[in-house]
Design an enzyme around this catalytic site. Sequence first.
Site, PDB file in Angstrom:
ATOM      1  N   HIS A 170      -5.555 -32.803  29.033  1.00  0.00           N
ATOM      2  CA  HIS A 170      -6.366 -32.599  27.827  1.00  0.00           C
ATOM      3  C   HIS A 170      -5.885 -31.328  27.150  1.00  0.00           C
ATOM      4  CE1 HIS A 170      -9.820 -31.949  25.214  1.00  0.00           C
ATOM      5  NE2 HIS A 170     -10.277 -33.159  25.544  1.00  0.00           N
ATOM      6  N   ARG A 207     -11.645 -30.835  16.956  1.00  0.00           N
ATOM      7  CA  ARG A 207     -10.519 -31.157  16.075  1.00  0.00           C
ATOM      8  C   ARG A 207     -10.861 -32.310  15.138  1.00  0.00           C
ATOM      9  NH1 ARG A 207      -6.717 -33.164  19.461  1.00  0.00           N
ATOM     10  NH2 ARG A 207      -8.040 -32.959  21.309  1.00  0.00           N
TER      11      ARG A 207
END
Length: 354
Positions: free
Chosen positions: A30, A46
């Site tokens: 990740h 994001r």
Amino acid sequence: NAVICQGMGQAIALESGVATLGNMEAIQFHPTAIVPVGILTTEGCRGDGGLLTDVDGYRFMPDYEPHKKELASRDVVSRRMVEHMRKGKGVKSRYGDHLWLDITILGRAHIEKNLREVKEICESFLGIDPAEKPIPVRPTQHYSMGGIRTDYKGESQTMKGLFSCGEAACWDLHGFNRLGGNSVAETVVSGMLVAEHIADYCDTVESNIDISTNLIETFIKCEQNKLDELLKPKENAEDGYKLRARMEDIMMDKVGIFRNGNDLEEAVNELEELLIRSRNIEVKAKTQTANPELFNAYRTQRMLKLAICTAKGALDRKESRGAHSREDFPERNDAEYLNRTITSWPDPNESMPT
């Protein structure tokens, strides 16, 4: 992942010599784990418009992924972050290089409403307010697509009556990579289906087969002997904590986001050496109850076996597929490797799996 997630279900199945593991080299990283604690910040950061920036405050993802930018898949973003840090653009810290995840541009109201958990984590573990300061992040190990090899019912293909689901299983829902959000699908789908199959199995004649108490006693004695052996004084005794720390370094440095043949071969050889050395671990505290040192030593031996399975699978798979990325074999090769890696450990005295 919580520090208690150490793969013991997979390790116990592997040590049976009957159950098999599948695709152990398929490990996802990740991109945005908080440094240094390793807790993940949601991809919603994001998705909502947060940016990744480097030591100069420069937004670098458009240079690598001009179309998707920060919204590329998590394995792609992780690789791009590592590439950028390799170029000397990481932020130096006492915990190693990192980059910045900047969500300040989203505004305090948005963060406190939609990203409240991220804000609380940053305040509790870093002492910063992400509405005012960027978050230090770098890629970290996140999810294993591999695990105990099962059929669609969640049952081991080689050991009758052994069921597994979720991250402990290689159930084929994800292939060699897991898309964001599919964890919810797996929880709901496999949780329902596998649970139903287990309930159905418990109603069958097969599940009612009597197991000899002698067999159970034999295995209990075997495990007790392992614990007793760890407590015995030894010449040239090994420290379980040091072996585990070295294992962690090897896995991150040589079996991490980017892999290559030389590193993987070195990793397999050194992990095998660590496993052999682990048979000489001596636990200094001689009690069998409430003994963290004994707990660590007992589990480290099994963790080393899983590490070897992962590294050996990555070495043998000479291609790049999903989360498995080989710098020396960057292309996917369906002609030779459109197959699962199946691992077993039939001989407990051997230091390498089959």
